[in-house]
Write an enzyme that holds these catalytic residues in place. Sequence first.
Site, PDB file in Angstrom:
ATOM      1  N   ASN A 170       0.864  -1.182   0.000  1.00  0.00           N
ATOM      2  CA  ASN A 170       0.000   0.000   0.000  1.00  0.00           C
ATOM      3  C   ASN A 170       0.901   1.233   0.000  1.00  0.00           C
ATOM      4  O   ASN A 170       1.467   1.596   1.027  1.00  0.00           O
ATOM      5  CB  ASN A 170      -0.901  -0.031   1.251  1.00  0.00           C
ATOM      6  CG  ASN A 170      -1.782   1.205   1.350  1.00  0.00           C
ATOM      7  OD1 ASN A 170      -1.845   1.998   0.406  1.00  0.00           O
ATOM      8  ND2 ASN A 170      -2.462   1.362   2.472  1.00  0.00           N
ATOM      9  N   LYS A 173       0.049   4.233  -0.362  1.00  0.00           N
ATOM     10  CA  LYS A 173      -0.637   5.423   0.170  1.00  0.00           C
ATOM     11  C   LYS A 173      -0.407   6.618  -0.769  1.00  0.00           C
ATOM     12  O   LYS A 173      -0.419   6.427  -1.984  1.00  0.00           O
ATOM     13  CB  LYS A 173      -0.193   5.679   1.613  1.00  0.00           C
ATOM     14  CG  LYS A 173      -0.354   4.416   2.477  1.00  0.00           C
ATOM     15  CD  LYS A 173      -0.144   4.618   3.934  1.00  0.00           C
ATOM     16  CE  LYS A 173      -0.315   3.279   4.660  1.00  0.00           C
ATOM     17  NZ  LYS A 173      -0.213   3.369   6.112  1.00  0.00           N
ATOM     18  N   HIS A 217      -9.583   1.057   4.945  1.00  0.00           N
ATOM     19  CA  HIS A 217      -8.310   1.248   5.650  1.00  0.00           C
ATOM     20  C   HIS A 217      -8.542   2.221   6.807  1.00  0.00           C
ATOM     21  O   HIS A 217      -9.333   3.161   6.689  1.00  0.00           O
ATOM     22  CB  HIS A 217      -7.262   1.812   4.673  1.00  0.00           C
ATOM     23  CG  HIS A 217      -5.882   1.801   5.242  1.00  0.00           C
ATOM     24  ND1 HIS A 217      -5.458   2.757   6.140  1.00  0.00           N
ATOM     25  CD2 HIS A 217      -4.848   0.940   5.078  1.00  0.00           C
ATOM     26  CE1 HIS A 217      -4.207   2.485   6.500  1.00  0.00           C
ATOM     27  NE2 HIS A 217      -3.815   1.387   5.872  1.00  0.00           N
ATOM     28  N   GLU A 238      -6.924   4.656   7.841  1.00  0.00           N
ATOM     29  CA  GLU A 238      -6.730   6.080   7.495  1.00  0.00           C
ATOM     30  C   GLU A 238      -7.968   6.640   6.816  1.00  0.00           C
ATOM     31  O   GLU A 238      -8.307   7.812   6.993  1.00  0.00           O
ATOM     32  CB  GLU A 238      -5.476   6.225   6.613  1.00  0.00           C
ATOM     33  CG  GLU A 238      -4.208   6.024   7.430  1.00  0.00           C
ATOM     34  CD  GLU A 238      -3.020   5.466   6.658  1.00  0.00           C
ATOM     35  OE1 GLU A 238      -3.056   5.426   5.418  1.00  0.00           O
ATOM     36  OE2 GLU A 238      -2.047   5.043   7.326  1.00  0.00           O
ATOM     37  N   GLU A 298      -5.210  -4.925  10.666  1.00  0.00           N
ATOM     38  CA  GLU A 298      -4.208  -3.891  10.879  1.00  0.00           C
ATOM     39  C   GLU A 298      -4.530  -3.153  12.170  1.00  0.00           C
ATOM     40  O   GLU A 298      -5.394  -2.247  12.171  1.00  0.00           O
ATOM     41  CB  GLU A 298      -4.231  -2.878   9.728  1.00  0.00           C
ATOM     42  CG  GLU A 298      -3.830  -3.444   8.388  1.00  0.00           C
ATOM     43  CD  GLU A 298      -3.298  -2.353   7.462  1.00  0.00           C
ATOM     44  OE1 GLU A 298      -2.159  -2.486   7.024  1.00  0.00           O
ATOM     45  OE2 GLU A 298      -4.002  -1.371   7.199  1.00  0.00           O
ATOM     46  N   GLY A 345       2.627   2.423  10.917  1.00  0.00           N
ATOM     47  CA  GLY A 345       3.622   3.490  10.801  1.00  0.00           C
ATOM     48  C   GLY A 345       4.329   3.847  12.093  1.00  0.00           C
ATOM     49  O   GLY A 345       4.995   4.875  12.172  1.00  0.00           O
ATOM     50  N   SER A 375       3.519  -1.973  10.515  1.00  0.00           N
ATOM     51  CA  SER A 375       4.963  -2.018  10.782  1.00  0.00           C
ATOM     52  C   SER A 375       5.622  -3.339  10.375  1.00  0.00           C
ATOM     53  O   SER A 375       6.532  -3.822  11.054  1.00  0.00           O
ATOM     54  CB  SER A 375       5.248  -1.692  12.255  1.00  0.00           C
ATOM     55  OG  SER A 375       4.886  -0.346  12.525  1.00  0.00           O
TER      56      SER A 375
HETATM   57  P1  13P Z   1       3.050   0.519   7.743  1.00  0.00           P
HETATM   58  O1  13P Z   1       3.553  -0.765   7.133  1.00  0.00           O
HETATM   59  O2  13P Z   1       3.774   1.721   7.282  1.00  0.00           O
HETATM   60  O3  13P Z   1       2.944   0.411   9.223  1.00  0.00           O
HETATM   61  O4  13P Z   1       1.549   0.711   7.187  1.00  0.00           O
HETATM   62  C1  13P Z   1       0.681  -0.344   7.253  1.00  0.00           C
HETATM   63  C2  13P Z   1      -0.500  -0.019   6.432  1.00  0.00           C
HETATM   64  O5  13P Z   1      -1.243   0.899   6.758  1.00  0.00           O
HETATM   65  C3  13P Z   1      -0.731  -0.793   5.224  1.00  0.00           C
HETATM   66  O6  13P Z   1      -2.013  -0.592   4.740  1.00  0.00           O
END
Ligand code: 13P
Length: 239
Positions: free
Chosen positions: A14, A16, A94, A96, A164, A170, A204
């Site tokens: 992803n 983003k 997601h 976010e 997740e 992150g 992560s």
């Molecule tokens: P990270 O791997 O940066 O923690 O992000 C995970 C994520 O949100 C994947 O969709």
Amino acid sequence: MINLSQYSAIFIANWKLNGNFTFLKEYYDKLKVSSNNCTVICPPSIYLNSIKTNKENLYTGAQDVSFYNEGAYTGELSASMLKENGIDFCLVGHSERRQYFRETNESIKIKCENLLRENMIPVVCIGETLEQKENKLTEEILFTQIKKSIPNIANNKNSIIAYEPVWAIGTGLTPTLDEINSVHELIKNFNSKFKNFKVLYGGSVKSTNSKDINSLKHVDGCLIGGASLKVDEFNTIIS
Ligand code: 13P
């Protein structure tokens, strides 16, 4: 529709809100897709058509889809538009998007239905916040998300779940391996329908922990954010 059962693991990058044409070219040139695994790249939507999927077992995924199918909805992309552009997977819900764009379980369910109608695979993201974890609400939150955001027509052949934990995204923090395995087991035991669902872990994931996470009994692959932006790192994860 892609036969998910042929793959021993599924890895989804992803990206983003990251990437540009130079990045894309270098990434593609260096990307080494493995034969037993399914690899999916989810770039920002304007680059979806620039990911060449002529490597075997490499697919593209969108990061979101519209709740609507057509009409006066400025800025939106429908499931049929994604399908027409050769997109096979789509992230839905997601954290976010739940947090910054106020997506609800109910709208996520409609998005899944839109994708399934077009024979695309929704990757439904679920996960608890740190506060919810600390208040021992993980199970309740995940079950509510599963119940309300996954439509009846979803099954282990046409849909994927990504667990997740919001607090792991992150941050460099992850649940323990035991915690990851038991949450995945919990999801698969939600009811008999979910027993054979592919459940990916995200939050992560890096080259240093991906092997351990992936060897857990109930983990079927990973959804990777930050580490998927470094192609060497991503190659190690998917190898
Ligand atoms: P990270 O791997 O940066 O923690 O992000 C995970 C994520 O949100 C994947 O969709």
